[in-house]
Design an enzyme around this catalytic site. Sequence first.
Site, mmCIF file in Angstrom:
data_model
loop_
_atom_site.group_PDB
_atom_site.id
_atom_site.type_symbol
_atom_site.label_atom_id
_atom_site.label_comp_id
_atom_site.label_asym_id
_atom_site.label_seq_id
_atom_site.Cartn_x
_atom_site.Cartn_y
_atom_site.Cartn_z
ATOM 1 N N TYR A 1 -14.702 -4.162 8.357
ATOM 2 C CA TYR A 1 -13.492 -3.558 8.545
ATOM 3 C C TYR A 1 -13.039 -3.596 9.819
ATOM 4 C CZ TYR A 1 -9.955 0.260 8.670
ATOM 5 O OH TYR A 1 -8.753 0.906 8.782
ATOM 6 N N SER B 1 -5.890 -0.859 13.565
ATOM 7 C CA SER B 1 -6.702 0.406 13.613
ATOM 8 C C SER B 1 -7.379 0.317 14.956
ATOM 9 C CB SER B 1 -7.804 0.696 12.501
ATOM 10 O OG SER B 1 -8.579 1.387 12.987
ATOM 11 N N GLY C 1 0.911 -1.319 0.106
ATOM 12 C CA GLY C 1 -0.095 0.009 -0.052
ATOM 13 C C GLY C 1 0.824 1.147 -0.009
ATOM 14 N N ALA C 2 2.042 1.096 -0.737
ATOM 15 C CA ALA C 2 2.709 2.195 -0.687
ATOM 16 C C ALA C 2 2.472 3.531 -1.706
ATOM 17 C CB ALA C 2 4.072 1.515 -1.175
ATOM 18 N N GLY D 1 -0.899 7.773 1.140
ATOM 19 C CA GLY D 1 -1.397 7.917 2.466
ATOM 20 C C GLY D 1 -0.176 7.493 3.454
ATOM 21 N N ILE D 2 -0.381 6.876 4.374
ATOM 22 C CA ILE D 2 0.449 6.329 5.264
ATOM 23 C C ILE D 2 1.669 5.583 4.848
ATOM 24 C CG2 ILE D 2 0.750 5.154 7.399
ATOM 25 C CD1 ILE D 2 -2.320 5.326 8.038
ATOM 26 N N GLY D 3 1.255 4.736 3.852
ATOM 27 C CA GLY D 3 2.248 3.740 3.106
ATOM 28 C C GLY D 3 3.252 4.384 2.438
HETATM 29 N N1 LIG Z 1 -6.580 6.542 7.421
HETATM 30 C C1 LIG Z 1 -7.029 6.376 8.878
HETATM 31 O O1 LIG Z 1 -7.720 7.212 9.371
HETATM 32 C C2 LIG Z 1 -6.538 5.087 9.124
HETATM 33 C C3 LIG Z 1 -6.874 4.930 10.666
HETATM 34 C C4 LIG Z 1 -6.598 3.543 11.087
HETATM 35 C C5 LIG Z 1 -6.123 2.592 10.421
HETATM 36 N N2 LIG Z 1 -5.777 2.817 9.026
HETATM 37 C C6 LIG Z 1 -4.871 1.743 8.016
HETATM 38 O O2 LIG Z 1 -3.948 2.292 7.524
HETATM 39 C C7 LIG Z 1 -3.622 1.716 6.260
HETATM 40 C C8 LIG Z 1 -3.272 2.659 5.234
HETATM 41 O O3 LIG Z 1 -4.303 3.443 4.805
HETATM 42 P P1 LIG Z 1 -4.289 4.748 4.549
HETATM 43 O O4 LIG Z 1 -4.970 5.783 5.382
HETATM 44 O O5 LIG Z 1 -2.844 5.309 3.862
HETATM 45 O O6 LIG Z 1 -5.271 4.817 3.009
HETATM 46 P P2 LIG Z 1 -5.002 5.024 1.860
HETATM 47 O O7 LIG Z 1 -4.449 6.565 1.291
HETATM 48 O O8 LIG Z 1 -6.311 4.767 1.055
HETATM 49 O O9 LIG Z 1 -3.957 3.906 1.022
HETATM 50 C C9 LIG Z 1 -4.431 2.673 1.231
HETATM 51 C C10 LIG Z 1 -3.347 1.928 0.316
HETATM 52 O O10 LIG Z 1 -3.657 0.538 0.236
HETATM 53 C C11 LIG Z 1 -3.503 -0.006 -1.139
HETATM 54 N N3 LIG Z 1 -4.576 -0.787 -1.624
HETATM 55 C C12 LIG Z 1 -5.918 -0.852 -1.310
HETATM 56 N N4 LIG Z 1 -6.265 -2.136 -1.550
HETATM 57 C C13 LIG Z 1 -5.311 -3.014 -2.104
HETATM 58 C C14 LIG Z 1 -5.248 -4.038 -2.864
HETATM 59 N N5 LIG Z 1 -6.233 -4.728 -2.964
HETATM 60 N N6 LIG Z 1 -4.096 -4.356 -3.330
HETATM 61 C C15 LIG Z 1 -2.999 -3.504 -3.278
HETATM 62 N N7 LIG Z 1 -2.819 -2.334 -2.796
HETATM 63 C C16 LIG Z 1 -4.265 -2.049 -2.055
HETATM 64 C C17 LIG Z 1 -4.053 1.267 -2.082
HETATM 65 O O11 LIG Z 1 -3.607 1.262 -3.175
HETATM 66 P P3 LIG Z 1 -4.022 2.341 -4.470
HETATM 67 O O12 LIG Z 1 -3.361 3.633 -4.234
HETATM 68 O O13 LIG Z 1 -3.920 1.477 -5.651
HETATM 69 O O14 LIG Z 1 -5.477 2.418 -4.188
HETATM 70 C C18 LIG Z 1 -3.114 2.441 -1.002
HETATM 71 O O15 LIG Z 1 -1.807 2.528 -1.494
HETATM 72 C C19 LIG Z 1 -4.649 0.602 5.988
HETATM 73 O O16 LIG Z 1 -4.399 -0.661 6.507
HETATM 74 C C20 LIG Z 1 -5.784 1.280 6.884
HETATM 75 O O17 LIG Z 1 -6.734 0.412 7.345
HETATM 76 C C21 LIG Z 1 -5.990 3.923 8.144
#
Ligand SMILES: NC(=O)c1ccc[n+]([C@@H]2O[C@H](COP(=O)([O-])OP(=O)(O)OC[C@H]3O[C@@H](n4cnc5c(N)ncnc54)[C@H](OP(=O)(O)O)[C@@H]3O)[C@@H](O)[C@H]2O)c1
Length: 278
Positions: free
Chosen positions: A163, A138, A9-10, A13-15
Amino acid sequence: MDRVAVVTGATSGIGKVTARELARQGFRVVLVARSADKAAQTASEIAAAVPGAGMETLLCDMSSQKQIRAAAEELRRRHDRLHVLVNNAGGIWTERAVTEDGLERTFAVDHLGYFLFTNLLLPELRRGAPSRVVNVASEASKLGRIDFDDLQGEKRYNGGLAYAQAKLANILFSSELSRRIAGSGVTSNALHPGAVASGFGLNNTGLLRFGMKLARPFLIDEEKGARTSIYLATSPEVEGVTGEYFAKNRPKKPPRNGRDPGVARRLWDVSARLVGLS
Ligand SMILES: NC(=O)c1ccc[n+]([C@@H]2O[C@H](COP(=O)([O-])OP(=O)(O)OC[C@H]3O[C@@H](n4cnc5c(N)ncnc54)[C@H](OP(=O)(O)O)[C@@H]3O)[C@@H](O)[C@H]2O)c1
């Protein structure tokens, strides 16, 4: 010799921030992404921010077990040892969907993706020891329980609860993994990144997307959101620390449903069956 960090997920966002900061700290970073364009774009952004960054991309849709196996195989070809694996790719989906493996998407991507990819890479992580597995979970897990009678939301699907269950599964997987590999020099910890204004939730339409947009001014930015992932992946303070759950760079008691080793063991066994691992 290069220290190799793999971040799923690089591309967002966070990644993305985690990958950039690991590159800044001198790791050779493998950006795992499902989109070749986004992977290339992310690599060039990181190269611009961190001159001389050691980076490579690896394509993998984490909803596909075939692709996860192929990606692990490719990684194995490229690297004999790994030092950090950040399981981060995930999302929330209001509509139920079934993957090519016949599994509910949230459970497949957010939990089984972490489970299968990590298990396949354990030999390389062991060879790289001391090495670290970092599982982005989370606090939504507080609302979750592992519903062994309906893991895939076949009887009833609610995107939020699916989720919460998957994020609870991240915590249970992380602690069970730490028990199973105790003494190997590979640590496994889970974390809550905070409520982050990333791409999270924006893939949906309707109320969830509206709510995420409305909430944005009150959320922390992606730089802050990535801090605990980076801390667990790199800080000497957590060298050897394993089986813990962290938030804001500090250990935190996992939610009640995330503390039962019996549930963790049972989830491990069910997950192993679902991904075809013995
Ligand atoms: N944001 C929050 O408030 C929050 C809070 C708690 C935990 N988290 C956790 O933090 C982690 C990162 O989330 P984020 O907030 O950075 O969200 P994000 O910006 O939506 O990033 C999500 C990443 O996961 C990738 N991804 C999603 N589905 C995928 C799949 N089927 N195969 C490969 N890659 C996939 C996305 O790829 P694409 O760019 O191709 O879409 C993106 O790089 C997640 O595990 C989320 O549950 C987030």
